[in-house]
Design a protein around this motif. Sequence first.
Motif, PDB file in Angstrom:
ATOM      1  N   PRO A 217       0.817  -1.203   0.000  1.00 56.55           N
ATOM      2  CA  PRO A 217       0.000   0.000   0.000  1.00 56.55           C
ATOM      3  C   PRO A 217       0.863   1.271   0.000  1.00 56.55           C
ATOM      4  O   PRO A 217       2.000   1.257   0.453  1.00 56.55           O
ATOM      5  CB  PRO A 217      -0.803  -0.104   1.307  1.00 56.55           C
ATOM      6  CG  PRO A 217      -0.731  -1.534   1.702  1.00 56.55           C
ATOM      7  CD  PRO A 217       0.588  -2.017   1.208  1.00 56.55           C
ATOM      8  N   SER A 218       0.269   2.357  -0.486  1.00 56.62           N
ATOM      9  CA  SER A 218       1.005   3.616  -0.573  1.00 56.62           C
ATOM     10  C   SER A 218       1.127   4.266   0.802  1.00 56.62           C
ATOM     11  O   SER A 218       0.507   3.828   1.783  1.00 56.62           O
ATOM     12  CB  SER A 218       0.296   4.578  -1.528  1.00 56.62           C
ATOM     13  OG  SER A 218      -0.839   5.159  -0.899  1.00 56.62           O
ATOM     14  N   PHE A 219       1.898   5.342   0.858  1.00 53.16           N
ATOM     15  CA  PHE A 219       2.016   6.122   2.090  1.00 53.16           C
ATOM     16  C   PHE A 219       0.649   6.585   2.569  1.00 53.16           C
ATOM     17  O   PHE A 219       0.390   6.665   3.770  1.00 53.16           O
ATOM     18  CB  PHE A 219       2.933   7.330   1.840  1.00 53.16           C
ATOM     19  CG  PHE A 219       2.976   8.320   2.975  1.00 53.16           C
ATOM     20  CD1 PHE A 219       3.561   7.986   4.185  1.00 53.16           C
ATOM     21  CD2 PHE A 219       2.444   9.594   2.819  1.00 53.16           C
ATOM     22  CE1 PHE A 219       3.596   8.899   5.237  1.00 53.16           C
ATOM     23  CE2 PHE A 219       2.477  10.519   3.856  1.00 53.16           C
ATOM     24  CZ  PHE A 219       3.059  10.171   5.068  1.00 53.16           C
ATOM     25  N   ILE A 364      -8.000  -5.564   9.574  1.00 55.83           N
ATOM     26  CA  ILE A 364      -7.589  -4.187   9.307  1.00 55.83           C
ATOM     27  C   ILE A 364      -8.304  -3.659   8.065  1.00 55.83           C
ATOM     28  O   ILE A 364      -8.746  -2.497   8.032  1.00 55.83           O
ATOM     29  CB  ILE A 364      -6.054  -4.103   9.163  1.00 55.83           C
ATOM     30  CG1 ILE A 364      -5.394  -4.421  10.505  1.00 55.83           C
ATOM     31  CG2 ILE A 364      -5.624  -2.726   8.657  1.00 55.83           C
ATOM     32  CD1 ILE A 364      -3.887  -4.516  10.448  1.00 55.83           C
ATOM     33  N   LEU A 365      -8.434  -4.494   7.038  1.00 53.39           N
ATOM     34  CA  LEU A 365      -9.191  -4.088   5.836  1.00 53.39           C
ATOM     35  C   LEU A 365     -10.624  -3.724   6.195  1.00 53.39           C
ATOM     36  O   LEU A 365     -11.174  -2.731   5.702  1.00 53.39           O
ATOM     37  CB  LEU A 365      -9.180  -5.211   4.805  1.00 53.39           C
ATOM     38  CG  LEU A 365      -7.946  -5.356   3.915  1.00 53.39           C
ATOM     39  CD1 LEU A 365      -8.084  -6.598   3.033  1.00 53.39           C
ATOM     40  CD2 LEU A 365      -7.765  -4.121   3.036  1.00 53.39           C
ATOM     41  N   LYS A 366     -11.250  -4.506   7.069  1.00 54.97           N
ATOM     42  CA  LYS A 366     -12.631  -4.236   7.465  1.00 54.97           C
ATOM     43  C   LYS A 366     -12.730  -2.914   8.231  1.00 54.97           C
ATOM     44  O   LYS A 366     -13.684  -2.152   8.049  1.00 54.97           O
ATOM     45  CB  LYS A 366     -13.168  -5.389   8.327  1.00 54.97           C
ATOM     46  CG  LYS A 366     -13.395  -6.672   7.554  1.00 54.97           C
ATOM     47  CD  LYS A 366     -13.833  -7.801   8.473  1.00 54.97           C
ATOM     48  CE  LYS A 366     -14.030  -9.104   7.688  1.00 54.97           C
ATOM     49  NZ  LYS A 366     -14.382 -10.244   8.580  1.00 54.97           N
ATOM     50  N   VAL A 371     -14.407   2.807   8.176  1.00 57.57           N
ATOM     51  CA  VAL A 371     -14.096   4.233   8.316  1.00 57.57           C
ATOM     52  C   VAL A 371     -14.499   4.998   7.058  1.00 57.57           C
ATOM     53  O   VAL A 371     -15.177   6.034   7.123  1.00 57.57           O
ATOM     54  CB  VAL A 371     -12.597   4.436   8.604  1.00 57.57           C
ATOM     55  CG1 VAL A 371     -12.216   5.902   8.488  1.00 57.57           C
ATOM     56  CG2 VAL A 371     -12.246   3.903   9.977  1.00 57.57           C
ATOM     57  N   VAL A 372     -14.069   4.496   5.908  1.00 58.72           N
ATOM     58  CA  VAL A 372     -14.340   5.179   4.643  1.00 58.72           C
ATOM     59  C   VAL A 372     -15.841   5.328   4.424  1.00 58.72           C
ATOM     60  O   VAL A 372     -16.340   6.414   4.061  1.00 58.72           O
ATOM     61  CB  VAL A 372     -13.680   4.423   3.465  1.00 58.72           C
ATOM     62  CG1 VAL A 372     -14.161   4.972   2.128  1.00 58.72           C
ATOM     63  CG2 VAL A 372     -12.157   4.512   3.559  1.00 58.72           C
ATOM     64  N   THR A 389     -11.039   6.345  -3.823  1.00 55.94           N
ATOM     65  CA  THR A 389     -11.003   4.889  -3.938  1.00 55.94           C
ATOM     66  C   THR A 389     -11.576   4.283  -2.672  1.00 55.94           C
ATOM     67  O   THR A 389     -11.692   4.965  -1.642  1.00 55.94           O
ATOM     68  CB  THR A 389      -9.572   4.376  -4.162  1.00 55.94           C
ATOM     69  OG1 THR A 389      -9.592   2.947  -4.351  1.00 55.94           O
ATOM     70  CG2 THR A 389      -8.678   4.710  -2.982  1.00 55.94           C
ATOM     71  N   ASP A 390     -11.949   3.012  -2.747  1.00 54.85           N
ATOM     72  CA  ASP A 390     -12.411   2.285  -1.564  1.00 54.85           C
ATOM     73  C   ASP A 390     -11.341   1.352  -1.016  1.00 54.85           C
ATOM     74  O   ASP A 390     -11.524   0.757   0.046  1.00 54.85           O
ATOM     75  CB  ASP A 390     -13.653   1.455  -1.908  1.00 54.85           C
ATOM     76  CG  ASP A 390     -14.819   2.328  -2.351  1.00 54.85           C
ATOM     77  OD1 ASP A 390     -14.955   3.442  -1.814  1.00 54.85           O
ATOM     78  OD2 ASP A 390     -15.589   1.897  -3.241  1.00 54.85           O
ATOM     79  N   LEU A 391     -10.225   1.206  -1.744  1.00 53.11           N
ATOM     80  CA  LEU A 391      -9.204   0.222  -1.393  1.00 53.11           C
ATOM     81  C   LEU A 391      -8.104   0.849  -0.542  1.00 53.11           C
ATOM     82  O   LEU A 391      -7.142   1.425  -1.047  1.00 53.11           O
ATOM     83  CB  LEU A 391      -8.601  -0.381  -2.672  1.00 53.11           C
ATOM     84  CG  LEU A 391      -9.555  -1.208  -3.537  1.00 53.11           C
ATOM     85  CD1 LEU A 391      -8.890  -1.570  -4.857  1.00 53.11           C
ATOM     86  CD2 LEU A 391      -9.979  -2.475  -2.794  1.00 53.11           C
ATOM     87  N   PHE A 392      -8.264   0.739   0.781  1.00 50.12           N
ATOM     88  CA  PHE A 392      -7.263   1.242   1.719  1.00 50.12           C
ATOM     89  C   PHE A 392      -6.839   0.124   2.656  1.00 50.12           C
ATOM     90  O   PHE A 392      -7.632  -0.775   2.972  1.00 50.12           O
ATOM     91  CB  PHE A 392      -7.821   2.401   2.559  1.00 50.12           C
ATOM     92  CG  PHE A 392      -8.048   3.671   1.787  1.00 50.12           C
ATOM     93  CD1 PHE A 392      -7.021   4.580   1.613  1.00 50.12           C
ATOM     94  CD2 PHE A 392      -9.289   3.952   1.243  1.00 50.12           C
ATOM     95  CE1 PHE A 392      -7.228   5.758   0.912  1.00 50.12           C
ATOM     96  CE2 PHE A 392      -9.510   5.127   0.545  1.00 50.12           C
ATOM     97  CZ  PHE A 392      -8.474   6.034   0.376  1.00 50.12           C
ATOM     98  N   PHE A 393      -5.597   0.219   3.109  1.00 47.73           N
ATOM     99  CA  PHE A 393      -5.131  -0.710   4.139  1.00 47.73           C
ATOM    100  C   PHE A 393      -4.464   0.084   5.251  1.00 47.73           C
ATOM    101  O   PHE A 393      -3.437   0.732   5.041  1.00 47.73           O
ATOM    102  CB  PHE A 393      -4.144  -1.732   3.573  1.00 47.73           C
ATOM    103  CG  PHE A 393      -3.719  -2.766   4.591  1.00 47.73           C
ATOM    104  CD1 PHE A 393      -4.482  -3.903   4.790  1.00 47.73           C
ATOM    105  CD2 PHE A 393      -2.587  -2.584   5.385  1.00 47.73           C
ATOM    106  CE1 PHE A 393      -4.128  -4.851   5.744  1.00 47.73           C
ATOM    107  CE2 PHE A 393      -2.215  -3.523   6.335  1.00 47.73           C
ATOM    108  CZ  PHE A 393      -2.984  -4.659   6.520  1.00 47.73           C
TER     109      PHE A 393
END
Length: 458
Positions: A217-219, A364-366, A371-372, A389-393
């Motif tokens: 994942p990105s910063f 953690i994904l959940k 949150v989002v 986006t919806d894809l965060f970690f």
Amino acid sequence: MYHNWIPNSDPEIKASMLKSIGKNIDDLFADIPEPIRLKKNLNVGFGKPLSEYEVLRLVDRILSKNKVFRDPPPFIGGGICASHTPSIVRLLSLRGEVYTAYTPYQPEINQGILQALFEYQSMMAELYGVDVVNASMYDGSTAVAEAFRLAMRVTGRRKILVPETMNPFHRSVANTWISPVGGVIVEYRVDGRGQPLIQDLTSKVDGETAAVYLENPSFLGNLVEEPEEIESIARSKGSLFVVFSDPVSLGVIKPPGNYGADIVVGDGQGLGLGLNYGGPGLGILGIRMDQGLLKQLPGRLVGATLDSNGNRGYALILQTREQHIRREKATSNITTNSSLMAIMGAIYISYLGWNGLRRLGESILKRTRYVVENIRKRLSGRVSIAIDTDLFFKEVPLRFHRRSYEEIHRDLLARGIHGGLWLKDLLKGYEDCSLFCFSEVHSKSDIDLLINALDEVS
């Protein structure tokens, strides 16, 4: 002031030493210019030596001024996040033979430490999908810097392409390490969804590019959807592909080695190491099997072999890369490394197992998904997700539209909540944003408490 704990502080001993060298005390400070010499006794201390109990009372009084955030845990992100340290990790790592171990140069007396580090290397190599992982680097930033230097040595090139949203702390360290040897960091653009702009990246990769760097994942916490495309672009110009990944995320997303990374890096802080005021971390650095990369790889490497009786044994290998043999020509100058942190990471992964690591990643994904969804539903118009986006970690960047985050952070602190990392002076284009972290230590009620507070103060 005389005290028996302060060496040579007895006036008689001082006088004897000065007599032996034929000097007075002023002679010893002659190199200090007269105008700036202190002409009076310092007003420090308490006028007398303190007992052990008095020192403990004093230190406790000072420490009581700290605010410790446990309920809820801090939400600050930026690569170092609150996480849980299982008791077994701390218990085993505090054993004397582990806690005080130095570099195991003598294999005949260091088989335990060597085996532990060998197991760490093996687990990390499997986790990241590569063939070789060293043991280890200081933290994620120095692992990134060493990866860039490694790419430059192997390719003979000087340019490193990085995303414009690269971790600014890592970038600062990397720039410090590569600029003295002619290295140059060049940005490639990222779109509003956090994905690399392929056209921009393609136009910047050329025959001078040593490596293309990707965080996944990105910063900012978003996942890169097609990393294979970045690998293909790097390969087209003979550049190396370097990928930074949070090891905890690899329980649920594809390992970087599986989509073509030549060099992998990460920070194992989330593997039970704790926050520790920002350090120490655990720098993870690995490579695919390639003799050119292997000979230039920094850091300790532990190998398995057989002794004269045919029993398995362990020893440091390929030491001709290191400074105690090659001196100034060494490619590895790590000296005493973070091997205690590496062993803690190995204990943590062994304790969880692969299924446990997957469940941890899923949890953690959940959390980040929850949150989002709730930020968008409840705080629309005042707070938004800074990336579409919806894809965060683990990490989520929030943009504040009505009030400065400095004011919001102060209001959160007043409610006993430590908010995110303000990106004002860290990342261009995100001056009105803060980076929040949501890990396994944040319960649903913790997250609801934060969102309710943001609803009040934003």
